[in-house]
Scaffold this motif. Structure first.
Motif, PDB file in Angstrom:
ATOM      1  N   ASP A  24       0.830  -1.198   0.000  1.00  0.00           N
ATOM      2  CA  ASP A  24       0.000   0.000   0.000  1.00  0.00           C
ATOM      3  C   ASP A  24       0.869   1.254   0.000  1.00  0.00           C
ATOM      4  O   ASP A  24       2.092   1.177  -0.139  1.00  0.00           O
ATOM      5  CB  ASP A  24      -0.974  -0.008   1.172  1.00  0.00           C
ATOM      6  N   HIS A  25       0.211   2.405   0.168  1.00  0.00           N
ATOM      7  CA  HIS A  25       0.902   3.697   0.084  1.00  0.00           C
ATOM      8  C   HIS A  25       2.038   3.823   1.094  1.00  0.00           C
ATOM      9  O   HIS A  25       3.007   4.521   0.833  1.00  0.00           O
ATOM     10  CB  HIS A  25      -0.104   4.835   0.276  1.00  0.00           C
ATOM     11  N   SER A  26       1.951   3.131   2.218  1.00  0.00           N
ATOM     12  CA  SER A  26       2.980   3.275   3.247  1.00  0.00           C
ATOM     13  C   SER A  26       4.253   2.485   2.957  1.00  0.00           C
ATOM     14  O   SER A  26       5.281   2.750   3.570  1.00  0.00           O
ATOM     15  CB  SER A  26       2.420   2.876   4.615  1.00  0.00           C
ATOM     16  N   ASN A  27       4.192   1.527   2.029  1.00  0.00           N
ATOM     17  CA  ASN A  27       5.369   0.698   1.802  1.00  0.00           C
ATOM     18  C   ASN A  27       5.652   0.347   0.342  1.00  0.00           C
ATOM     19  O   ASN A  27       6.528  -0.462   0.058  1.00  0.00           O
ATOM     20  CB  ASN A  27       5.271  -0.584   2.626  1.00  0.00           C
ATOM     21  N   SER A  59      -1.358   2.642  -4.920  1.00  0.00           N
ATOM     22  CA  SER A  59       0.089   2.882  -4.787  1.00  0.00           C
ATOM     23  C   SER A  59       0.869   1.607  -5.065  1.00  0.00           C
ATOM     24  O   SER A  59       1.962   1.648  -5.636  1.00  0.00           O
ATOM     25  CB  SER A  59       0.425   3.397  -3.387  1.00  0.00           C
TER      26      SER A  59
END
Length: 111
Positions: A24-27, A59
């Motif tokens: 996802d967007h965090s990784n 993402s």
């Protein structure tokens, strides 16, 4: 949320990245870095095994496209294997199934 894990190894055809958890967007940058870190050259095959992928947001899909662009620039090829059905359906809906080589297993590449 499941933490993202990327295990890198080699097959006779080239590097293998086994991705598990949530992309996802965090990784998503971690997948990009892993692909850049894989030694690629013309004629090699980068295999990305998504069999243990739990979740993939936009993402994550963008990261997969960036990985593909990196691989193509190196003159190598990319296959995505064991793509979860939810992601496969999304790739189909967006037309990205025409961009990525989707396979059931990386064992098929030996043919």
């Amino acid at each position: 949320m499941e933490p993202l894990t990327i295990v890198s190894s080699r097959t006779p055809a080239g590097p293998l990245l086994e991705v598990s958890g949530d992309l996802d967007h965090s990784n998503a940058q971690r997948l990009r870095r892993a692909a850049v870190g894989a030694v690629l050259s013309a004629g090699l095959l980068l295999t990305v095994d998504l069999g243990q992928l739990g979740f993939c947001d936009s993402s994550g899909i963008t990261a997969l496209i960036a990985v593909r662009n990196h691989v193509v620039a190196a003159g190598a090829a990319l296959i995505l294997v064991a793509v979860p059905e939810t992601l496969r359906r999304l790739l189909r809906l967006t037309g990205l199934d025409q961009v990525f080589d989707l396979r059931d297993s990386h064992r098929l590449q030996a043919n």
